[in-house]
Design a protein around this motif. Structure first.
Motif, PDB file in Angstrom:
ATOM      1  N   TRP A  43       0.807  -1.215   0.000  1.00 26.87           N
ATOM      2  CA  TRP A  43       0.000   0.000   0.000  1.00 26.87           C
ATOM      3  C   TRP A  43       0.837   1.261   0.000  1.00 26.87           C
ATOM      4  N   HIS A  82      10.778   8.248   4.827  1.00 25.81           N
ATOM      5  CA  HIS A  82      10.225   9.555   5.174  1.00 25.81           C
ATOM      6  C   HIS A  82      11.323  10.624   5.105  1.00 25.81           C
ATOM      7  N   ALA A 121       8.375  -6.186  12.511  1.00 29.73           N
ATOM      8  CA  ALA A 121       7.752  -4.864  12.499  1.00 29.73           C
ATOM      9  C   ALA A 121       8.779  -3.758  12.719  1.00 29.73           C
ATOM     10  N   TYR A 133       7.277  -6.565   3.825  1.00 29.65           N
ATOM     11  CA  TYR A 133       6.427  -6.528   5.029  1.00 29.65           C
ATOM     12  C   TYR A 133       4.964  -6.335   4.637  1.00 29.65           C
ATOM     13  N   ARG A 141      10.400   2.701   7.086  1.00 31.14           N
ATOM     14  CA  ARG A 141       9.503   3.822   6.807  1.00 31.14           C
ATOM     15  C   ARG A 141      10.100   5.148   7.232  1.00 31.14           C
ATOM     16  N   TYR A 181      10.479  -2.850   9.545  1.00 28.71           N
ATOM     17  CA  TYR A 181       9.542  -2.095   8.709  1.00 28.71           C
ATOM     18  C   TYR A 181       9.438  -0.648   9.186  1.00 28.71           C
ATOM     19  N   ASP A 182       9.309  -0.457  10.491  1.00 32.45           N
ATOM     20  CA  ASP A 182       9.205   0.901  11.026  1.00 32.45           C
ATOM     21  C   ASP A 182      10.465   1.705  10.713  1.00 32.45           C
ATOM     22  N   ARG A 200      11.887  13.983   2.300  1.00 32.82           N
ATOM     23  CA  ARG A 200      12.180  15.385   2.633  1.00 32.82           C
ATOM     24  C   ARG A 200      13.456  15.854   1.976  1.00 32.82           C
TER      25      ARG A 200
END
Lengths: 419, 419
Positions: free
Chosen positions: A185, A328, A317, A284, A324, A320-321, A332
């Motif tokens: 997604w 992110h 997890a 993931y 991300r 994956y975090d 920027r």
């Protein structure tokens, strides 16, 4: 190839009706499909609308995207008889714009890497690429003026490069993915294939209801006098093959000859880091997006996907975090970096289409841009000595799809003038 | 209400089998459903798993979320006979964890504002709220230990407040929305309802495969000595009614009595701005997400949704792009602002459940948090003079779901101790 804008001009001039424009595509499909195998379903009774910016335009829809009443097969026996009840959002928007969904185009299973039976329209011994194999091949073969695909790694830009089609992966979520089978997604992005960049700009403007995306007079700019183009080698993604290096070289020479300012650039470190975590995010999320298929039908999954999902079950997890956060931060950093140039130019694929049908090629020059969510365009116009096409890729900042299309149209025109 | 952790303790102690725990829920549903009307479908043959952290736990699934083999009705006659071929991702994850999807819970049409036929379990003359009406009411009525809902404005936290259930809307996309009918892709968030915050923490840890979300020993902390709680009145969202003001006041007194440091805070200007653009994003996206339903079945849409979509067709892309920039800016500002507190406490709904079934209440104290994508928890435990529950809302920064749950569990315990 079959130009969308040419078709519309002939419709506007009263030379052909919208319905005969659609029927013309059905004839072309009948003539060419057996050498390309781009479709899983063809609606031989497809009706044309007489209104809307895409009246008379027959459109191929990748077979992970719902078209009401047609099977959405996902490239998998698990969904063999899965008739869609509703249109996906992009299909409904296509109809609103007057376009005719004429059939479903082949996809690798769940838009991953296991090959389809589609052949490259320029040489049937070569892959058309994937995952949007049918959408790229149908446009590249000149069967259709427009088709819809999706990209999670490089599934729009790579097959476009291999099949010689113009294509855009717009800014993330400019085209809605509602009703499109999900693999990841955070990454899945709809894209378009057409015969030329002006065609593409026109079609994206119509589908997205963003008229500013159209090129002035629907034509490519002649001069690049005011453009600052950064050349990015994407070293973090490895070296290109000779064909892609030659295509980039030809494009640079062509646009410099028309006055564009071309500068080699290095990407900030954050971008290389983001490139490295694309797979973590994809794995993931796919382990969850395809949880039902994996748990209930693992044996029916094709081998590359099955092995990938086997491994993907174990991505923690926390990884994956972290990934991300890396992405992110890169988004920027990319914003500031890209502001210094009107666009970046880079490889669209490692080379021209690999020989054989066992693999669909690599997405390594595409993944970063999918993860960043920024618009990228495949510019066709270069061919290798054997006649196989290979594209170059134009990249701009998030939301600057108009600029990506303008620069791409200029590059395309410059490449053509060179021939 | 029916405690998930209590059920599991009894299963672990061998007092009941997982299958009898599920059957017990079916009995409770049979006894109570006719006064609540929380379900569109009940699987009277639901099987229990003997393994997994949610073995023996019967779960209600909102009827916009696919459960293979059951109708996904979307609260609309358009999807009356729409049998789901596959599980939504969250349903498959639920099965992986051992849970039993026992039926489909009512939803307002496409999870918008037109009421369902569900009644508030605490007073049938009052709305249960929406859009996750059945999921909130089934848990509030004590028919189920766990249910799944979604929130685009306030569709989890508001009905939880009205029905007296604990509920969490976790960080955006912690629970995957694949296989969930989309209203707004930037906003739609899955959430959970349970009898208490420790139950909720346990269930979210299991479904998300994030064990750190569980409370230590699955128990609420007794003391708040180290907690800094900011009280936010959300002035930008208007004034609360007396019941919500009283609930917040009671919660503040209860946690101060247990040593928490409670400070009134004002939100940065950027948050009020973001609150103001939630509707622009929701409208622009719903006009696209529901394009097929609107174009092909407008006459079958219920009145509030139909009128909203009529207007939503006219939101320009430029307004949407501006709104997204405003939201993006607010997410960054929120990060710094929230870092100063362990959590914010605020109203969960304007008041207790409104009388009558013509409206489902207002999401004005929930919208901002949905747009920011941050975790929020409804803490039950307060009732007005007429015995109607009303919650208070705990909010933390993105990804701090563990902290939201710990603080919420503390607040819940403090509120209970007060009684």
């Amino acid at each position: 190839m079959l130009s969308l804008l040419d078709l519309l001009r002939r419709i506007d001039a009263g030379q052909i009706s919208p319905q005969s424009a659609v029927s013309h595509c059905l004839d072309l499909i009948e003539a060419k499909e057996y050498t390309v195998r781009a479709f899983t379903h063809i609606d031989t009774h497809a009706a044309a609308s007489t209104e809307g910016p895409l009246r008379g335009i027959a459109v191929g829809v990748k077979d992970i995207i719902d078209v009401a009443g047609m099977v959405t097969g996902m490239g998998s026996p698990i969904y063999r008889d899965n008739v869609a009840r509703a249109d996906a959002a992009v299909t409904a928007l296509l109809r609103r714009a007057g376009g005719s969904p004429i059939g479903k185009t082949t996809t690798t299973a769940f838009a991953f890497l296991d090959p389809t039976e589609t052949l490259n329209p320029h040489n049937p011994a070569h892959t058309p690429g994937g995952s949007s194999a049918g959408s790229a091949a149908a446009v590249g073969a000149g069967m259709l003026p427009l088709s819809i695909g999706t990209q999670t790694g490089g599934s729009v830009i790579r097959p476009a490069s291999y099949c010689g089609a113009a294509a855009i992966k717009p800014s993330f979520r400019m085209l809605p993915t509602v009703g499109v089978k999900c693999y990841s997604w955070a990454l899945d992005t709809l894209g378009l294939f057409a015969a030329s960049i002006p065609d593409l700009a026109y079609a994206l403007a119509a589908l997205s209801e963003r008229p500013d995306l159209r090129l002035p007079d629907d034509r490519a700019p002649d001069s690049g006098g005011d453009l600052r183009i950064g050349v990015l080698m994407q070293d973090f993604a490895g070296a290109p093959e000779d064909d892609s290096a030659a295509a980039l070289d030809a494009a640079i020479k062509a646009i410099e000859a028309r006055g564009a300012s071309v500068t080699p650039v290095s990407a900030p470190e954050a971008l290389a880091a983001a490139y490295g975590v694309h797979g973590v995010i994809q794995d993931y999320e796919s382990a969850r997006a395809l949880a039902w298929e994996y748990d209930a039908h693992r044996d029916q999954l094709p081998p590359i996907l099955r092995e990938t999902l086997d491994a993907a079950q174990h991505v923690p997890a926390a990884a994956y975090d972290d990934a991300r956060r890396t992405a992110h931060h890169a988004r920027r950093e990319a914003k500031g970096f890209m502001r210094e140039y009107d666009a970046l130019i880079t490889f669209a694929s490692p080379g021209s289409a690999p020989e054989g049908l066992a693999v669909t090629g690599e997405s390594r020059f595409n993944r970063l841009w999918t993860l960043l969510g920024v618009p990228t365009v495949n510019v066709p116009g270069f061919r290798n000595a054997a006649g196989l096409p290979v594209g170059v890729q134009i990249v701009t900042g998030f939301g600057s799809d108009d600029k990506a299309l303008r620069v791409a149209a200029f590059v395309e025109k410059a490449l053509h003038a060179r021939l």
